[in-house]
Design a protein around this motif. Sequence first.
Motif, PDB file in Angstrom:
ATOM      1  N   TRP A 196      44.659  16.973 -22.227  1.00  0.00           N
ATOM      2  CA  TRP A 196      45.700  16.508 -21.313  1.00  0.00           C
ATOM      3  C   TRP A 196      46.249  17.632 -20.446  1.00  0.00           C
ATOM      4  N   ARG A 197      46.143  18.878 -20.905  1.00  0.00           N
ATOM      5  CA  ARG A 197      46.594  20.004 -20.072  1.00  0.00           C
ATOM      6  C   ARG A 197      45.718  20.117 -18.833  1.00  0.00           C
ATOM      7  N   ILE A 198      44.397  20.066 -19.023  1.00  0.00           N
ATOM      8  CA  ILE A 198      43.480  20.142 -17.888  1.00  0.00           C
ATOM      9  C   ILE A 198      43.656  18.916 -16.989  1.00  0.00           C
ATOM     10  N   THR A 199      43.826  17.746 -17.599  1.00  0.00           N
ATOM     11  CA  THR A 199      44.055  16.532 -16.819  1.00  0.00           C
ATOM     12  C   THR A 199      45.283  16.678 -15.929  1.00  0.00           C
ATOM     13  N   GLY A 200      46.354  17.222 -16.495  1.00  0.00           N
ATOM     14  CA  GLY A 200      47.584  17.407 -15.733  1.00  0.00           C
ATOM     15  C   GLY A 200      47.408  18.382 -14.582  1.00  0.00           C
ATOM     16  N   GLU A 201      46.662  19.455 -14.814  1.00  0.00           N
ATOM     17  CA  GLU A 201      46.449  20.448 -13.752  1.00  0.00           C
ATOM     18  C   GLU A 201      45.592  19.872 -12.627  1.00  0.00           C
ATOM     19  N   LEU A 202      44.563  19.094 -12.986  1.00  0.00           N
ATOM     20  CA  LEU A 202      43.762  18.422 -11.964  1.00  0.00           C
ATOM     21  C   LEU A 202      44.634  17.473 -11.134  1.00  0.00           C
ATOM     22  N   ALA A 203      45.450  16.691 -11.837  1.00  0.00           N
ATOM     23  CA  ALA A 203      46.315  15.732 -11.149  1.00  0.00           C
ATOM     24  C   ALA A 203      47.348  16.428 -10.278  1.00  0.00           C
ATOM     25  N   LEU A 204      47.789  17.608 -10.696  1.00  0.00           N
ATOM     26  CA  LEU A 204      48.765  18.363  -9.905  1.00  0.00           C
ATOM     27  C   LEU A 204      48.205  18.712  -8.539  1.00  0.00           C
ATOM     28  N   GLY A 205      46.885  18.856  -8.450  1.00  0.00           N
ATOM     29  CA  GLY A 205      46.250  19.111  -7.157  1.00  0.00           C
ATOM     30  C   GLY A 205      45.785  17.847  -6.473  1.00  0.00           C
ATOM     31  N   SER A 206      45.201  16.905  -7.241  1.00  0.00           N
ATOM     32  CA  SER A 206      44.544  15.753  -6.630  1.00  0.00           C
ATOM     33  C   SER A 206      45.514  14.697  -6.116  1.00  0.00           C
ATOM     34  N   LEU A 207      46.581  14.422  -6.855  1.00  0.00           N
ATOM     35  CA  LEU A 207      47.487  13.353  -6.434  1.00  0.00           C
ATOM     36  C   LEU A 207      48.225  13.693  -5.141  1.00  0.00           C
ATOM     37  N   PRO A 208      48.793  14.914  -4.995  1.00  0.00           N
ATOM     38  CA  PRO A 208      49.379  15.254  -3.687  1.00  0.00           C
ATOM     39  C   PRO A 208      48.335  15.277  -2.573  1.00  0.00           C
ATOM     40  N   ALA A 209      47.108  15.745  -2.886  1.00  0.00           N
ATOM     41  CA  ALA A 209      46.056  15.771  -1.861  1.00  0.00           C
ATOM     42  C   ALA A 209      45.694  14.351  -1.434  1.00  0.00           C
ATOM     43  N   ALA A 210      45.654  13.428  -2.391  1.00  0.00           N
ATOM     44  CA  ALA A 210      45.371  12.031  -2.059  1.00  0.00           C
ATOM     45  C   ALA A 210      46.480  11.457  -1.180  1.00  0.00           C
ATOM     46  N   ALA A 211      47.738  11.749  -1.552  1.00  0.00           N
ATOM     47  CA  ALA A 211      48.867  11.247  -0.770  1.00  0.00           C
ATOM     48  C   ALA A 211      48.850  11.829   0.649  1.00  0.00           C
ATOM     49  N   LEU A 212      48.548  13.114   0.750  1.00  0.00           N
ATOM     50  CA  LEU A 212      48.499  13.756   2.066  1.00  0.00           C
ATOM     51  C   LEU A 212      47.368  13.173   2.914  1.00  0.00           C
ATOM     52  N   THR A 213      46.208  12.948   2.306  1.00  0.00           N
ATOM     53  CA  THR A 213      45.077  12.364   3.033  1.00  0.00           C
ATOM     54  C   THR A 213      45.431  10.974   3.542  1.00  0.00           C
ATOM     55  N   LEU A 214      46.096  10.181   2.693  1.00  0.00           N
ATOM     56  CA  LEU A 214      46.515   8.839   3.105  1.00  0.00           C
ATOM     57  C   LEU A 214      47.522   8.907   4.250  1.00  0.00           C
ATOM     58  N   TRP A 215      48.448   9.856   4.166  1.00  0.00           N
ATOM     59  CA  TRP A 215      49.447  10.013   5.225  1.00  0.00           C
ATOM     60  C   TRP A 215      48.780  10.383   6.548  1.00  0.00           C
ATOM     61  N   ILE A 216      47.789  11.265   6.479  1.00  0.00           N
ATOM     62  CA  ILE A 216      47.066  11.660   7.694  1.00  0.00           C
ATOM     63  C   ILE A 216      46.334  10.458   8.282  1.00  0.00           C
ATOM     64  N   LEU A 217      45.671   9.673   7.417  1.00  0.00           N
ATOM     65  CA  LEU A 217      44.961   8.487   7.894  1.00  0.00           C
ATOM     66  C   LEU A 217      45.924   7.504   8.551  1.00  0.00           C
ATOM     67  N   HIS A 218      47.138   7.417   8.001  1.00  0.00           N
ATOM     68  CA  HIS A 218      48.134   6.492   8.548  1.00  0.00           C
ATOM     69  C   HIS A 218      48.741   7.020   9.846  1.00  0.00           C
ATOM     70  N   SER A 219      48.840   8.341   9.962  1.00  0.00           N
ATOM     71  CA  SER A 219      49.590   8.942  11.071  1.00  0.00           C
ATOM     72  C   SER A 219      48.735   9.195  12.305  1.00  0.00           C
ATOM     73  N   ILE A 220      47.474   9.579  12.089  1.00  0.00           N
ATOM     74  CA  ILE A 220      46.662   9.925  13.259  1.00  0.00           C
ATOM     75  C   ILE A 220      46.386   8.679  14.093  1.00  0.00           C
ATOM     76  N   SER A 221      46.427   8.859  15.383  1.00  0.00           N
ATOM     77  CA  SER A 221      46.233   7.724  16.293  1.00  0.00           C
ATOM     78  C   SER A 221      44.763   7.616  16.667  1.00  0.00           C
ATOM     79  N   VAL A 222      43.988   7.021  15.741  1.00  0.00           N
ATOM     80  CA  VAL A 222      42.570   6.785  16.016  1.00  0.00           C
ATOM     81  C   VAL A 222      42.303   5.293  15.901  1.00  0.00           C
ATOM     82  N   ASP A 223      41.374   4.810  16.672  1.00  0.00           N
ATOM     83  CA  ASP A 223      41.055   3.397  16.574  1.00  0.00           C
ATOM     84  C   ASP A 223      40.209   3.135  15.333  1.00  0.00           C
ATOM     85  N   THR A 224      40.095   1.879  14.982  1.00  0.00           N
ATOM     86  CA  THR A 224      39.395   1.488  13.759  1.00  0.00           C
ATOM     87  C   THR A 224      37.945   1.939  13.761  1.00  0.00           C
ATOM     88  N   GLU A 225      37.310   1.871  14.929  1.00  0.00           N
ATOM     89  CA  GLU A 225      35.892   2.264  15.005  1.00  0.00           C
ATOM     90  C   GLU A 225      35.702   3.740  14.698  1.00  0.00           C
TER      91      GLU A 225
END
Length: 260
Positions: free
Chosen positions: A70-99
């Motif tokens: 669980w220690r390694i799991t927590g450290e992975l999540a400490l990096g991956s979950l914020p990175a996932a949230a940031l990636t989603l925010w970028i996808l939501h924020s950038i003004s690109v068309d669906t194509e």
Amino acid sequence: MDFEIGYIVAGLVVGFIVGMTGVGGGSLMTPILLHFGISPASAVGTDLLYAAITKAGGIHVHHKKRNIDWRITGELALGSLPAAALTLWILHSISVDTERLNSLIRTTLGYALIFTAVAILFKSQLMAYSRNNNGWLTRMTRRQQAIATIGTGVVLGAVVTLTSIGAGALGTVALFMLYPLLPTVRLVGTEIAHAVPLTLVAGMGHAGLGNVDWPLLLNLLLGSLPGIYLGSHLAHRVADHYLRPALAVMLIFVGGKLVF
């Protein structure tokens, strides 16, 4: 809900392969959904929630068998979950068309498939190299090892959120390289424990963006849950050295078509 036999069979086949080999969930399901005509964004979003649900049972099993660090799991999540949230925010924020967005996801998906195939093909060699040449790894301080694990989580979080691929094969290989002295089953259990919250967060984020097809998800689960159960019970009867190369070759073919 309308029952679509094609999606149910796809879920059954992918679930069976995942149960047999431990890999291939996202790397198989997303290309299959693209073949059915699902848009890349919807395929990725739906597959992420599909992966979270199908792998959730593995946490309970591996925890009971003490196969999760669980220690390694927590450290992975400490990096991956914020990175996932940031990636989603970028996808939501950038003004690109669906194509253009679908084109970005398709290209990233293609490269992720190719890298996943390489990881599957050379997993044994990478594991052997890691265990036989672990001098610099074992000399790492605990702090350096934690930083490297968090950094690995960041990369996985971004790649998995964009493509739904990498949480299994790439994540496990990365952990083998970072922790060569830990038992294989413990690293596999740890990666599964990390993959579930990552795919859940990324999947719910895609759902918020409208990228999840809920009827499709239910049809896939109708096939995949019994498929995983059956594949897990038959895994010891089929030679893994036949299944993994076949899977890797198929992923390279699909990835190459998406990229080129």
